[in-house]
Design a protein around this motif. Structure first.
Motif, PDB file in Angstrom:
ATOM      1  N   PHE A 186       0.492  49.461  47.385  1.00 19.35           N
ATOM      2  CA  PHE A 186       1.597  48.630  47.859  1.00 19.35           C
ATOM      3  C   PHE A 186       2.171  49.192  49.165  1.00 19.35           C
ATOM      4  CE2 PHE A 186       1.366  46.912  43.697  1.00 19.35           C
ATOM      5  CZ  PHE A 186       2.148  45.768  43.629  1.00 19.35           C
ATOM      6  N   VAL A 187       2.709  48.301  49.985  1.00 22.15           N
ATOM      7  CA  VAL A 187       3.533  48.683  51.134  1.00 22.15           C
ATOM      8  C   VAL A 187       4.912  48.061  50.909  1.00 22.15           C
ATOM      9  CG1 VAL A 187       2.641  46.708  52.484  1.00 22.15           C
ATOM     10  CG2 VAL A 187       3.860  48.570  53.637  1.00 22.15           C
ATOM     11  N   MET A 188       5.968  48.864  51.118  1.00 29.10           N
ATOM     12  CA  MET A 188       7.329  48.404  50.838  1.00 29.10           C
ATOM     13  C   MET A 188       8.333  49.095  51.758  1.00 29.10           C
ATOM     14  SD  MET A 188       7.656  48.304  46.679  1.00 29.10           S
ATOM     15  CE  MET A 188       9.437  48.059  46.882  1.00 29.10           C
ATOM     16  N   PHE A 189       9.583  48.623  51.670  1.00 31.95           N
ATOM     17  CA  PHE A 189      10.689  49.361  52.259  1.00 31.95           C
ATOM     18  C   PHE A 189      10.950  50.606  51.416  1.00 31.95           C
ATOM     19  CE2 PHE A 189      12.043  44.940  53.415  1.00 31.95           C
ATOM     20  CZ  PHE A 189      11.925  45.088  54.789  1.00 31.95           C
ATOM     21  N   GLU A 190      11.433  51.651  52.058  1.00 30.97           N
ATOM     22  CA  GLU A 190      11.964  52.766  51.279  1.00 30.97           C
ATOM     23  C   GLU A 190      13.246  52.315  50.590  1.00 30.97           C
ATOM     24  OE1 GLU A 190      11.552  56.888  52.817  1.00 30.97           O
ATOM     25  OE2 GLU A 190      11.247  55.850  54.728  1.00 30.97           O
ATOM     26  N   ARG A 191      13.545  52.923  49.464  1.00 31.21           N
ATOM     27  CA  ARG A 191      14.665  52.444  48.656  1.00 31.21           C
ATOM     28  C   ARG A 191      16.003  52.391  49.405  1.00 31.21           C
ATOM     29  NH1 ARG A 191      18.799  53.479  45.242  1.00 31.21           N
ATOM     30  NH2 ARG A 191      18.922  52.087  43.416  1.00 31.21           N
ATOM     31  N   PRO A 192      16.398  53.389  50.225  1.00 28.24           N
ATOM     32  CA  PRO A 192      17.699  53.301  50.905  1.00 28.24           C
ATOM     33  C   PRO A 192      17.825  52.087  51.828  1.00 28.24           C
ATOM     34  CG  PRO A 192      16.868  55.547  50.977  1.00 28.24           C
ATOM     35  CD  PRO A 192      15.745  54.693  50.473  1.00 28.24           C
ATOM     36  N   MET A 193      16.693  51.574  52.305  1.00 27.35           N
ATOM     37  CA  MET A 193      16.736  50.439  53.233  1.00 27.35           C
ATOM     38  C   MET A 193      17.058  49.136  52.525  1.00 27.35           C
ATOM     39  SD  MET A 193      13.387  51.239  55.542  1.00 27.35           S
ATOM     40  CE  MET A 193      13.023  52.901  56.067  1.00 27.35           C
ATOM     41  N   ALA A 194      16.659  49.006  51.262  1.00 27.08           N
ATOM     42  CA  ALA A 194      16.909  47.786  50.496  1.00 27.08           C
ATOM     43  C   ALA A 194      16.814  48.128  49.013  1.00 27.08           C
ATOM     44  CB  ALA A 194      15.911  46.691  50.870  1.00 27.08           C
ATOM     45  N   PRO A 195      17.822  48.827  48.474  1.00 26.05           N
ATOM     46  CA  PRO A 195      17.727  49.285  47.082  1.00 26.05           C
ATOM     47  C   PRO A 195      17.589  48.150  46.079  1.00 26.05           C
ATOM     48  CG  PRO A 195      19.923  49.658  47.978  1.00 26.05           C
ATOM     49  CD  PRO A 195      19.051  49.288  49.124  1.00 26.05           C
ATOM     50  N   GLY A 196      18.259  47.007  46.314  1.00 21.52           N
ATOM     51  CA  GLY A 196      18.140  45.878  45.387  1.00 21.52           C
ATOM     52  C   GLY A 196      16.722  45.361  45.312  1.00 21.52           C
ATOM     53  N   LEU A 197      16.084  45.207  46.468  1.00 18.97           N
ATOM     54  CA  LEU A 197      14.707  44.728  46.524  1.00 18.97           C
ATOM     55  C   LEU A 197      13.757  45.757  45.918  1.00 18.97           C
ATOM     56  CD1 LEU A 197      12.533  42.732  47.487  1.00 18.97           C
ATOM     57  CD2 LEU A 197      12.672  43.795  49.758  1.00 18.97           C
ATOM     58  N   TYR A 198      13.932  47.012  46.267  1.00 19.04           N
ATOM     59  CA  TYR A 198      13.062  48.078  45.756  1.00 19.04           C
ATOM     60  C   TYR A 198      13.125  48.138  44.231  1.00 19.04           C
ATOM     61  CZ  TYR A 198      11.024  52.776  45.330  1.00 19.04           C
ATOM     62  OH  TYR A 198      10.228  53.847  44.996  1.00 19.04           O
ATOM     63  N   ALA A 253       2.492  32.765  44.713  1.00 18.03           N
ATOM     64  CA  ALA A 253       3.509  32.936  43.670  1.00 18.03           C
ATOM     65  C   ALA A 253       2.849  33.509  42.429  1.00 18.03           C
ATOM     66  CB  ALA A 253       4.156  31.593  43.346  1.00 18.03           C
ATOM     67  N   PRO A 254       3.316  34.640  41.921  1.00 21.59           N
ATOM     68  CA  PRO A 254       2.692  35.224  40.726  1.00 21.59           C
ATOM     69  C   PRO A 254       2.972  34.373  39.480  1.00 21.59           C
ATOM     70  CG  PRO A 254       4.628  36.478  41.369  1.00 21.59           C
ATOM     71  CD  PRO A 254       4.406  35.469  42.449  1.00 21.59           C
ATOM     72  N   LYS A 255       2.141  34.592  38.468  1.00 23.33           N
ATOM     73  CA  LYS A 255       2.252  33.814  37.228  1.00 23.33           C
ATOM     74  C   LYS A 255       3.586  34.058  36.528  1.00 23.33           C
ATOM     75  CE  LYS A 255      -0.062  33.196  32.748  1.00 23.33           C
ATOM     76  NZ  LYS A 255      -1.208  33.615  31.904  1.00 23.33           N
ATOM     77  N   GLU A 256       3.965  35.302  36.404  1.00 27.57           N
ATOM     78  CA  GLU A 256       5.222  35.638  35.736  1.00 27.57           C
ATOM     79  C   GLU A 256       6.390  35.356  36.695  1.00 27.57           C
ATOM     80  OE1 GLU A 256       1.796  37.948  34.316  1.00 27.57           O
ATOM     81  OE2 GLU A 256       2.759  37.796  36.273  1.00 27.57           O
ATOM     82  N   PRO A 257       7.479  34.762  36.211  1.00 25.59           N
ATOM     83  CA  PRO A 257       8.628  34.493  37.089  1.00 25.59           C
ATOM     84  C   PRO A 257       9.054  35.767  37.819  1.00 25.59           C
ATOM     85  CG  PRO A 257       8.952  33.460  34.950  1.00 25.59           C
ATOM     86  CD  PRO A 257       7.729  34.320  34.820  1.00 25.59           C
ATOM     87  N   SER A 258       9.050  35.696  39.109  1.00 24.73           N
ATOM     88  CA  SER A 258       9.334  36.898  39.899  1.00 24.73           C
ATOM     89  C   SER A 258      10.840  37.135  40.018  1.00 24.73           C
ATOM     90  CB  SER A 258       8.720  36.750  41.292  1.00 24.73           C
ATOM     91  OG  SER A 258       9.255  35.619  41.953  1.00 24.73           O
ATOM     92  N   PRO A 259      11.224  38.345  40.402  1.00 22.47           N
ATOM     93  CA  PRO A 259      12.661  38.667  40.524  1.00 22.47           C
ATOM     94  C   PRO A 259      13.330  37.833  41.614  1.00 22.47           C
ATOM     95  CG  PRO A 259      11.305  40.654  40.545  1.00 22.47           C
ATOM     96  CD  PRO A 259      10.382  39.497  40.681  1.00 22.47           C
ATOM     97  N   ILE A 260      14.639  37.752  41.518  1.00 23.25           N
ATOM     98  CA  ILE A 260      15.455  37.047  42.501  1.00 23.25           C
ATOM     99  C   ILE A 260      16.149  38.066  43.391  1.00 23.25           C
ATOM    100  CG2 ILE A 260      17.522  35.621  42.801  1.00 23.25           C
ATOM    101  CD1 ILE A 260      16.710  34.151  40.246  1.00 23.25           C
ATOM    102  N   VAL A 261      16.085  37.847  44.686  1.00 22.74           N
ATOM    103  CA  VAL A 261      16.795  38.680  45.656  1.00 22.74           C
ATOM    104  C   VAL A 261      17.991  37.876  46.163  1.00 22.74           C
ATOM    105  CG1 VAL A 261      16.675  39.806  47.899  1.00 22.74           C
ATOM    106  CG2 VAL A 261      14.731  39.931  46.342  1.00 22.74           C
ATOM    107  N   ARG A 262      19.152  38.495  46.161  1.00 21.35           N
ATOM    108  CA  ARG A 262      20.375  37.809  46.608  1.00 21.35           C
ATOM    109  C   ARG A 262      20.756  38.295  48.000  1.00 21.35           C
ATOM    110  NH1 ARG A 262      25.158  36.540  42.600  1.00 21.35           N
ATOM    111  NH2 ARG A 262      23.624  34.905  42.238  1.00 21.35           N
ATOM    112  N   MET A 263      20.742  37.365  48.957  1.00 20.64           N
ATOM    113  CA  MET A 263      21.157  37.685  50.318  1.00 20.64           C
ATOM    114  C   MET A 263      22.653  37.424  50.470  1.00 20.64           C
ATOM    115  SD  MET A 263      18.808  38.847  52.299  1.00 20.64           S
ATOM    116  CE  MET A 263      19.574  38.492  53.885  1.00 20.64           C
TER     117      MET A 263
END
Length: 299
Positions: A186-198, A253-263
């Motif tokens: 996986f490639v992602m943000f580091e947690r401090p950059m977007a802890p909710g998303l991480y 879109a994955p089969k399992e309902p994916s998480p929700i991100v709140r902006m």
């Protein structure tokens, strides 16, 4: 000073008094007091009326400029009280640039043209200290936010999508199960950059039976998509990013309902700048199409 201007322009004490809606004696008293304060004679009284002295002619030019500046200051003070003057510094994550930010900026320019906007693209870990240090006035980032002295105004929710290399076999599936990606890097943000998303990605993969193997980190969403396009990694991204049609990247879109991100918006709780409140109202308005899109997706 206004009395002086009236006499200088009318060259007649009676007409100046009528213009000022006062009687003549108080006007004469005020002009005499001004002359004594300045130590110069401003007007010569003659049988024909009033004549300006060289000193008053010079003084007239300067006083007109001073009164014009005072009027300008009055107007600016009133506009600032309405949030239609001054400056506003906005920090935003890249997601905002493809969702609410363009429309919010357009509305802000139309309704509050006197507000000077300063924009900076920065991740959440940069926005928080910049808000506390008054370097920015508003941040746009995914929540939740739990920081003393700061408030979070939700704008819209969106689900996560898989960003896959286009030639990956799973990219051709309509709705692949997350379990298929157990051994994918996986490639992602580091947690401090977007802890909710991480945290949402970690929990989501955990429900699928694995911990994501994060082999690359990036600070910008465009960088994440660039890495995915090379075939090195996969990622989970907010659905709005799918607008960026990156060559070599498939959005699934994955089969399992994916998480929700709140902006949402982040701002200092005790900030009394009217321009901040105005921008919050505008951002809420600009987010309505995204809110409706999310509601339609749920149905």
């Amino acid at each position: 000073l206004r009395y002086f201007i009236a006499v200088a322009e009318e060259l007649n004490f009676m007409r100046a008094a009528e213009r000022l809606h006062i009687s003549q004696p108080p006007l004469s008293v005020q002009i005499k007091a001004l002359e004594e304060e300045l130590g110069v004679q401003l007007f010569e009284r003659t049988n024909r009326g009033v004549v300006m002295t060289p000193a008053s002619q010079t003084y007239y030019v300067e006083v007109r400029a001073v009164l014009a500046r005072l009027e300008h200051a009055r107007i600016l003070a009133q506009r600032s009280a309405r949030g239609d003057a001054g400056s506003l510094a906005v920090g935003f994550v890249s997601i905002a640039n493809v969702t609410i930010l363009p429309q919010a900026l357009k509305l802000c320019r139309e309704r509050y043209p006197g507000v000077e906007l300063h924009l900076s693209e920065e991740t959440l870990d940069a926005q928080l200290p910049n808000l506390k240090a008054d370097r920015i006035d508003i941040g746009i980032a995914p929540g939740p936010i739990n920081e003393p002295g700061l408030s979070f105004q939700p704008l819209f929710d969106e689900r996560l999508l898989l960003a896959l290399p286009q030639d990956m076999k799973e990219a051709r599936l309509k709705s692949p199960s997350m379990a298929l990606f157990k051994h994918q890097p996986f490639v992602m943000f580091e947690r401090p950059m977007a802890p909710g998303l991480y945290d949402a990605v970690q929990a989501y993969c955990g429900r699928a039976g694995f911990t994501p193997e994060i082999v690359q980190y990036a600070r910008q969403m465009q960088t994440i998509l660039s890495i995915v396009s090379t075939g090195l990694c996969i990622s989970l991204i907010p659905s709005s990013i799918a607008q960026l049609q990156r060559p070599g990247v498939a959005y699934v879109a994955p089969k399992e309902p994916s998480p929700i991100v709140r902006m949402g918006l982040i701002y200092r709780t005790l900030d009394r700048n009217p321009a901040v409140k105005n921008f919050i109202d505008i951002a809420i308005e600009a987010s309505r199409p995204w809110t409706r899109r999310r509601t339609a997706a749920r149905r």
